[in-house]
Design an enzyme around this catalytic site. Structure first.
Site, PDB file in Angstrom:
ATOM      1  N   GLY A  11      49.685  12.805  -4.218  1.00 62.18           N
ATOM      2  CA  GLY A  11      48.648  11.912  -4.716  1.00 62.18           C
ATOM      3  C   GLY A  11      48.314  10.805  -3.742  1.00 62.18           C
ATOM      4  O   GLY A  11      48.490  10.939  -2.527  1.00 62.18           O
ATOM      5  N   ASN A  88      53.299  10.961 -10.607  1.00 58.62           N
ATOM      6  CA  ASN A  88      52.777   9.802 -11.344  1.00 58.62           C
ATOM      7  C   ASN A  88      53.646   9.457 -12.549  1.00 58.62           C
ATOM      8  O   ASN A  88      54.306  10.315 -13.123  1.00 58.62           O
ATOM      9  CB  ASN A  88      51.322  10.023 -11.748  1.00 58.62           C
ATOM     10  N   LEU A 160      52.016   0.036  -0.341  1.00 62.90           N
ATOM     11  CA  LEU A 160      50.670   0.162   0.213  1.00 62.90           C
ATOM     12  C   LEU A 160      49.629  -0.152  -0.860  1.00 62.90           C
ATOM     13  O   LEU A 160      49.840   0.087  -2.042  1.00 62.90           O
ATOM     14  CB  LEU A 160      50.432   1.573   0.770  1.00 62.90           C
ATOM     15  N   GLU A 162      45.646   0.610  -1.983  1.00 61.91           N
ATOM     16  CA  GLU A 162      44.618   1.612  -1.704  1.00 61.91           C
ATOM     17  C   GLU A 162      43.455   0.966  -0.963  1.00 61.91           C
ATOM     18  O   GLU A 162      43.146  -0.203  -1.162  1.00 61.91           O
ATOM     19  CB  GLU A 162      44.170   2.256  -3.014  1.00 61.91           C
ATOM     20  N   LEU A 224      51.580 -10.481  -7.923  1.00 61.72           N
ATOM     21  CA  LEU A 224      50.226 -10.340  -7.363  1.00 61.72           C
ATOM     22  C   LEU A 224      49.186 -10.400  -8.485  1.00 61.72           C
ATOM     23  O   LEU A 224      48.177 -11.119  -8.380  1.00 61.72           O
ATOM     24  CB  LEU A 224      50.106  -9.024  -6.590  1.00 61.72           C
ATOM     25  N   CYS A 273      48.419   0.492 -10.817  1.00 61.73           N
ATOM     26  CA  CYS A 273      49.739  -0.142 -10.794  1.00 61.73           C
ATOM     27  C   CYS A 273      49.892  -1.424 -11.606  1.00 61.73           C
ATOM     28  O   CYS A 273      50.838  -1.550 -12.374  1.00 61.73           O
ATOM     29  CB  CYS A 273      50.135  -0.433  -9.350  1.00 61.73           C
ATOM     30  N   PHE A 274      48.987  -2.385 -11.406  1.00 60.71           N
ATOM     31  CA  PHE A 274      49.243  -3.728 -11.953  1.00 60.71           C
ATOM     32  C   PHE A 274      49.510  -3.711 -13.462  1.00 60.71           C
ATOM     33  O   PHE A 274      50.536  -4.201 -13.930  1.00 60.71           O
ATOM     34  CB  PHE A 274      48.084  -4.666 -11.631  1.00 60.71           C
ATOM     35  N   PHE A 335      37.922   0.908  -8.469  1.00 67.37           N
ATOM     36  CA  PHE A 335      38.626  -0.319  -8.880  1.00 67.37           C
ATOM     37  C   PHE A 335      38.670  -1.354  -7.762  1.00 67.37           C
ATOM     38  O   PHE A 335      38.965  -2.517  -7.998  1.00 67.37           O
ATOM     39  CB  PHE A 335      40.018  -0.017  -9.438  1.00 67.37           C
ATOM     40  N   LYS A 336      38.368  -0.917  -6.531  1.00 67.25           N
ATOM     41  CA  LYS A 336      38.212  -1.823  -5.394  1.00 67.25           C
ATOM     42  C   LYS A 336      37.455  -1.060  -4.314  1.00 67.25           C
ATOM     43  O   LYS A 336      37.274   0.154  -4.444  1.00 67.25           O
ATOM     44  CB  LYS A 336      39.563  -2.326  -4.879  1.00 67.25           C
TER      45      LYS A 336
HETATM   46  C1  UDX Z   1      51.812   6.716  -7.420  1.00 65.14           C
HETATM   47  C2  UDX Z   1      53.227   6.459  -7.874  1.00 65.14           C
HETATM   48  O1  UDX Z   1      53.946   7.602  -7.756  1.00 65.14           O
HETATM   49  C3  UDX Z   1      53.196   5.823  -9.208  1.00 65.14           C
HETATM   50  O2  UDX Z   1      54.459   5.607  -9.723  1.00 65.14           O
HETATM   51  C4  UDX Z   1      52.518   4.538  -8.968  1.00 65.14           C
HETATM   52  O3  UDX Z   1      52.663   3.651 -10.004  1.00 65.14           O
HETATM   53  C5  UDX Z   1      51.089   4.842  -8.684  1.00 65.14           C
HETATM   54  O4  UDX Z   1      51.052   5.536  -7.518  1.00 65.14           O
HETATM   55  P1  UDX Z   1      49.896   8.275  -7.293  1.00 65.14           P
HETATM   56  O5  UDX Z   1      50.290   8.913  -5.999  1.00 65.14           O
HETATM   57  O6  UDX Z   1      48.852   7.234  -7.258  1.00 65.14           O
HETATM   58  O7  UDX Z   1      51.187   7.696  -7.999  1.00 65.14           O
HETATM   59  O8  UDX Z   1      49.597   9.301  -8.422  1.00 65.14           O
HETATM   60  P2  UDX Z   1      48.690  10.572  -8.351  1.00 65.14           P
HETATM   61  O9  UDX Z   1      47.602  10.379  -7.369  1.00 65.14           O
HETATM   62  O10 UDX Z   1      48.381  10.909  -9.771  1.00 65.14           O
HETATM   63  O11 UDX Z   1      49.669  11.683  -7.728  1.00 65.14           O
HETATM   64  C6  UDX Z   1      50.749  12.259  -8.357  1.00 65.14           C
HETATM   65  C7  UDX Z   1      50.790  13.745  -8.006  1.00 65.14           C
HETATM   66  O12 UDX Z   1      51.984  14.318  -8.526  1.00 65.14           O
HETATM   67  C8  UDX Z   1      49.630  14.556  -8.569  1.00 65.14           C
HETATM   68  O13 UDX Z   1      48.961  15.212  -7.536  1.00 65.14           O
HETATM   69  C9  UDX Z   1      50.310  15.540  -9.523  1.00 65.14           C
HETATM   70  O14 UDX Z   1      49.678  16.816  -9.551  1.00 65.14           O
HETATM   71  C10 UDX Z   1      51.707  15.630  -8.947  1.00 65.14           C
HETATM   72  N1  UDX Z   1      52.729  16.080  -9.911  1.00 65.14           N
HETATM   73  C11 UDX Z   1      52.833  15.477 -11.112  1.00 65.14           C
HETATM   74  C12 UDX Z   1      53.576  17.112  -9.558  1.00 65.14           C
HETATM   75  O15 UDX Z   1      53.476  17.684  -8.487  1.00 65.14           O
HETATM   76  N2  UDX Z   1      54.556  17.496 -10.453  1.00 65.14           N
HETATM   77  C13 UDX Z   1      54.678  16.920 -11.664  1.00 65.14           C
HETATM   78  O16 UDX Z   1      55.568  17.300 -12.442  1.00 65.14           O
HETATM   79  C14 UDX Z   1      53.794  15.870 -12.015  1.00 65.14           C
HETATM   80  C1  UDX Z   2      48.652  -2.867  -5.550  1.00 65.92           C
HETATM   81  C2  UDX Z   2      49.575  -3.690  -4.629  1.00 65.92           C
HETATM   82  O1  UDX Z   2      48.784  -4.578  -3.837  1.00 65.92           O
HETATM   83  C3  UDX Z   2      50.389  -2.754  -3.746  1.00 65.92           C
HETATM   84  O2  UDX Z   2      51.312  -3.506  -2.976  1.00 65.92           O
HETATM   85  C4  UDX Z   2      51.139  -1.771  -4.627  1.00 65.92           C
HETATM   86  O3  UDX Z   2      51.843  -0.837  -3.834  1.00 65.92           O
HETATM   87  C5  UDX Z   2      50.194  -1.023  -5.534  1.00 65.92           C
HETATM   88  O4  UDX Z   2      49.421  -1.959  -6.304  1.00 65.92           O
HETATM   89  P1  UDX Z   2      46.335  -1.604  -5.260  1.00 65.92           P
HETATM   90  O5  UDX Z   2      46.325  -1.563  -6.756  1.00 65.92           O
HETATM   91  O6  UDX Z   2      46.089  -0.349  -4.509  1.00 65.92           O
HETATM   92  O7  UDX Z   2      47.728  -2.173  -4.728  1.00 65.92           O
HETATM   93  O8  UDX Z   2      45.222  -2.650  -4.755  1.00 65.92           O
HETATM   94  P2  UDX Z   2      45.148  -4.249  -4.682  1.00 65.92           P
HETATM   95  O9  UDX Z   2      44.521  -4.587  -3.391  1.00 65.92           O
HETATM   96  O10 UDX Z   2      46.422  -4.894  -4.978  1.00 65.92           O
HETATM   97  O11 UDX Z   2      44.084  -4.598  -5.808  1.00 65.92           O
HETATM   98  C6  UDX Z   2      44.350  -4.446  -7.191  1.00 65.92           C
HETATM   99  C7  UDX Z   2      43.191  -4.976  -8.010  1.00 65.92           C
HETATM  100  O12 UDX Z   2      43.125  -6.400  -7.931  1.00 65.92           O
HETATM  101  C8  UDX Z   2      41.825  -4.480  -7.553  1.00 65.92           C
HETATM  102  O13 UDX Z   2      41.025  -4.199  -8.689  1.00 65.92           O
HETATM  103  C9  UDX Z   2      41.272  -5.647  -6.779  1.00 65.92           C
HETATM  104  O14 UDX Z   2      39.874  -5.656  -6.726  1.00 65.92           O
HETATM  105  C10 UDX Z   2      41.822  -6.814  -7.580  1.00 65.92           C
HETATM  106  N1  UDX Z   2      41.910  -8.076  -6.818  1.00 65.92           N
HETATM  107  C11 UDX Z   2      42.709  -8.151  -5.718  1.00 65.92           C
HETATM  108  C12 UDX Z   2      41.213  -9.201  -7.261  1.00 65.92           C
HETATM  109  O15 UDX Z   2      40.488  -9.144  -8.258  1.00 65.92           O
HETATM  110  N2  UDX Z   2      41.344 -10.372  -6.560  1.00 65.92           N
HETATM  111  C13 UDX Z   2      42.143 -10.485  -5.461  1.00 65.92           C
HETATM  112  O16 UDX Z   2      42.215 -11.588  -4.891  1.00 65.92           O
HETATM  113  C14 UDX Z   2      42.841  -9.331  -5.036  1.00 65.92           C
END
Ligand code: UDX
Ligand code: UDX
Length: 464
Positions: A11, A88, A160, A162, A224, A273-274, A335-336
Site C-alpha cells: 500500500g 492496513n 513518512l 503522503e 501533530l 492516520c491521525f 486529503f492533501k
Molecule cells: C499503512 C499502515 O500499514 C497503517 O497501519 C497506517 O495506519 C496507514 O498506513 P497503508 O499502506 O496506507 O497502511 O494501507 P493500504 O494502502 O490500505 O495498504 C495495505 C495493503 O495490505 C493493501 O494493498 C492490502 O491489499 C494489503 N493486505 C491487507 C494484504 O496483503 N493482506 C491482508 O491480509 C490485508
Molecule cells: C501523517 C504524519 O505526518 C506522518 O508522520 C505519519 O507517518 C502518517 O500520518 P499524512 O497523514 O500522510 O502523515 O500527512 P500530513 O502531512 O501529516 O497531513 C495530515 C492532514 O493534516 C492533511 O489533511 C493535511 O492537509 C492536514 N494539515 C497538515 C493541516 O490541515 N495543517 C497543517 O499545518 C498540516
C-alpha cells in the site's frame, strides 16, 4: 546480515518504503507481496497504484534488479529472513471497541500465515501503526503456532507523510526501532539498523524497547493532529474577532519553542492516520482506566469534526441559507496535495453536508478518479449510490467545474489552483461569485479586486 526481505502489504506505506530500502540496499532482495492481485499488477507497470512524487523513478531503478512485486505470499515468507507487516489496520466497525480500537485482523492473519509457512528463523517487523502491546500478540501467535522456527518481533513505525514520502524516506528525521532487550532481541534490532544505516546516519536511528516504539508512533501523530486542531480552533476565534489566523500562526511559530510547522489552519485534517491513531489512543486510555486522558485527546477529533462542519455550514449560511439546487464547485478531493489518497478527506464530509442541503456539487481533482469519490460517499451510507451520482458530478477540467457555479470551495491545497485564470472563472460564474478557500492558498486580495466574495479560514473579511 539480512539477505532477503519480504513485505506483506503493497500500500501507501509498504510500497514506497520497500522501494527505497531496495534502492539503497542492492545486496538485499526485496519481495513485496499483497493479496490484491490488481494492485500487484499495477506495481509492475509504470502506472503505479500509489501516486507519490519521485516514486516511479525509485521503483524503476530497483524493480527487476532486487525489488519484486508478487502475489505469492507464502513463497515470499519462506524465502525471507526479515518480514515486514505493512497491512492496513482500520478502525473497528463492529463489536468490542467499535469506532475506536484498531482492527487487527489482517495483522493477526499475517502472523498466523508466517507461523504456518516459516521453516527457518525470521525477524518480523511491525510496520503498520498498531496499538501498544500488539507485538506481544504477534509474538504469542508466532511462538504458539510456529513449529521449530524462532521469531524476533520488532516495531519499526513509519513516519513518512503522503505526498512527500520519497523525500521523507530518503532523509528521515529519525528511524525508530523497538525490540526486546534480550541478547536475541538486541541482535535483531542491530540487523534492522544495518538495513537503514545504508543511507541513514547512525545517530538518527533510535533504538528503544518494544512498547516505547509502538507508543511513540501513536503519540507523534496525536501531537501533530493536536497542533492542527489547536490552530483550527483559533481560526474560529479569528473569524469573529477580526484577527487573521495566518498572521497569528506566523507570530507564534517564530517562537523557537513552538516552531512554525503544522500550524496551517485548514478545512480540517484528513488521512488514514491521525483520526485512527487518536481513536486508538483514546481506546487505550479508557482500557487502562484513564478517562480524563481519553477525554483530552478525544477533543482533538471533536474539534476537527467541528471545523469540517463549520466550513460547510458557512457555505450554506453565506449563500443566503440555502444551497438547494445551486451548483457548488469543489476543487480538490484528496486529503492533501500531491497524493491520490482520499481516506478521511475533509472533502467527503463537506460534500455530505452540502448534499444534505440539496446542493449540486461538481468536483475537480487533478489526481483522484471519480470512482474513489463515489466510493467515499457511498461508504458513509447517508443516501443511495444513485442519489450520490445524481447530485455530485466529476469533471476533468477545473473551468468546467466552476462554470455557472454559485460558489467554489477549495478543499485541497493543490499548487495548480493558484495558477488558474481566475478572471475567466469569475466571468463564467453566477453572481455574487463566492469563493470559500479552505486552505488559504489563493491571493484573496486579487480575487476581491476581480469581484469575488472571498471567505478564508480564520479571516474576517467577506462579511457574515
Ligand atoms: C499503512 C499502515 O500499514 C497503517 O497501519 C497506517 O495506519 C496507514 O498506513 P497503508 O499502506 O496506507 O497502511 O494501507 P493500504 O494502502 O490500505 O495498504 C495495505 C495493503 O495490505 C493493501 O494493498 C492490502 O491489499 C494489503 N493486505 C491487507 C494484504 O496483503 N493482506 C491482508 O491480509 C490485508
Ligand atoms: C501523517 C504524519 O505526518 C506522518 O508522520 C505519519 O507517518 C502518517 O500520518 P499524512 O497523514 O500522510 O502523515 O500527512 P500530513 O502531512 O501529516 O497531513 C495530515 C492532514 O493534516 C492533511 O489533511 C493535511 O492537509 C492536514 N494539515 C497538515 C493541516 O490541515 N495543517 C497543517 O499545518 C498540516
Amino acid at each position: 546480515m539480512v539477505k532477503n526481505i519480504c513485505c506483506i502489504g503493497a500500500g501507501y506505506v509498504g510500497g514506497p518504503t520497500m522501494a527505497v530500502i531496495a534502492l539503497k540496499n542492492p545486496q538485499i532482495k526485496v519481495n513485496v507481496v499483497d493479496i490484491n492481485a490488481e494492485r500487484i499488477a499495477a506495481w509492475n507497470t509504470d502506472d503505479l497504484p500509489v501516486y507519490e512524487p519521485g516514486l516511479l523513478d525509485v521503483v524503476k531503478q530497483a524493480r527487476g534488479r532486487n525489488l519484486f512485486f508478487d502475489t505469492d505470499i507464502e513463497k515470499g515468507i519462506r524465502e525471507a529472513d526479515m518480514i515486514f507487516i505493512s497491512v492496513n489496520t482500520p478502525t473497528k466497525t463492529y463489536g468490542l471497541g467499535k469506532g475506536k480500537a484498531a482492527d487487527l485482523r489482517y495483522v493477526e492473519l499475517c502472523a498466523r500465515q508466517i507461523a504456518e509457512v516459516a521453516t527457518s528463523d525470521k525477524i518480523v517487523v511491525e510496520k503498520s501503526t498498531l496499538p501498544v502491546r500488539t507485538a506481544q500478540a504477534i509474538k504469542t501467535i508466532l511462538s504458539e503456532t510456529g513449529g521449530k522456527a524462532n521469531f524476533q518481533v520488532l516495531s519499526n513505525p513509519e513516519f513518512l507523510a503522503e505526498g512527500t514520502a520519497i523525500n521523507d524516506l530518503l532523509e528521515p528525521d529519525r528511524v525508530l526501532i523497538g525490540g526486546d532487550q534480550t541478547p536475541e532481541g538486541l541482535t535483531a534490532i542491530e540487523e534492522l539498523t544495518q538495513v537503514y544505516a545504508s543511507w541513514v546516519p547512525r545517530e538518527r536511528i533510535i533504538q528503544t524497547r518494544l512498547w516505547s516504539s509502538e507508543l511513540s508512533k501513536l503519540i507523534a501523530n496525536a501531537f501533530l493532529a493536536q497542533r492542527i486542531s489547536s490552530i483550527n480552533s483559533i481560526s474560529a476565534l479569528c473569524e469573529v474577532t477580526g484577527a487573521d489566523v495566518d498572521e497569528v500562526a506566523y507570530a507564534i511559530g517564530t517562537d523557537s519553542r513552538i516552531g512554525p510547522k503544522f500550524l496551517k489552519a485548514s478545512v480540517g485534517f484528513g488521512g488514514s492516520c491521525f483520526q485512527k491513531d487518536i481513536l486508538n489512543l483514546v481506546y487505550l486510555c479508557e482500557y487502562f482506566g484513564l478517562p480524563e486522558v481519553a477525554r483530552y485527546w478525544e477533543q482533538v477529533i471533536a474539534l476537527n469534526d467541528y471545523q469540517k462542519r463549520r466550513f460547510a455550514q458557512n457555505i450554506i449560511h453565506t449563500l443566503f441559507n440555502t444551497v438547494s439546487g445551486k451548483k457548488i464547485a469543489m476543487l480538490g478531493w484528496a486529503f492533501k496535495k500531491d497524493t491520490n489518497d482520499t481516506r478521511e478527506s475533509a472533502a467527503i464530509y463537506v460534500a455530505d453536508h452540502l448534499l444534505n442541503d440539496m446542493a449540486n456539487i461538481c468536483v475537480y481533482d487533478p489526481k483522484v478518479p471519480a470512482k474513489s469519490m463515489y466510493a467515499d460517499l457511498d461508504y458513509l451510507g447517508t443516501r443511495s449510490p444513485d442519489e450520490n451520482r445524481k447530485s455530485l458530478t466529476v469533471v476533468n477540467d477545473p473551468y468546467e467545474a466552476c462554470k455557472n457555479a454559485h460558489a467554489i470551495a477549495i478543499i485541497t491545497e493543490w499548487d495548480e489552483f493558484k495558477a488558474y485564470d481566475w478572471q475567466r472563472i469569475y466571468d463564467n460564474m453566477m453572481k455574487p461569485a463566492f469563493i470559500f478557500d479552505g486552505r488559504n492558498i489563493l491571493d484573496h486580495k486579487r480575487l476581491m479586486e476581480i469581484g469575488f466574495k472571498v471567505k478564508g479560514i480564520g479571516k474576517s473579511y467577506g462579511g457574515s
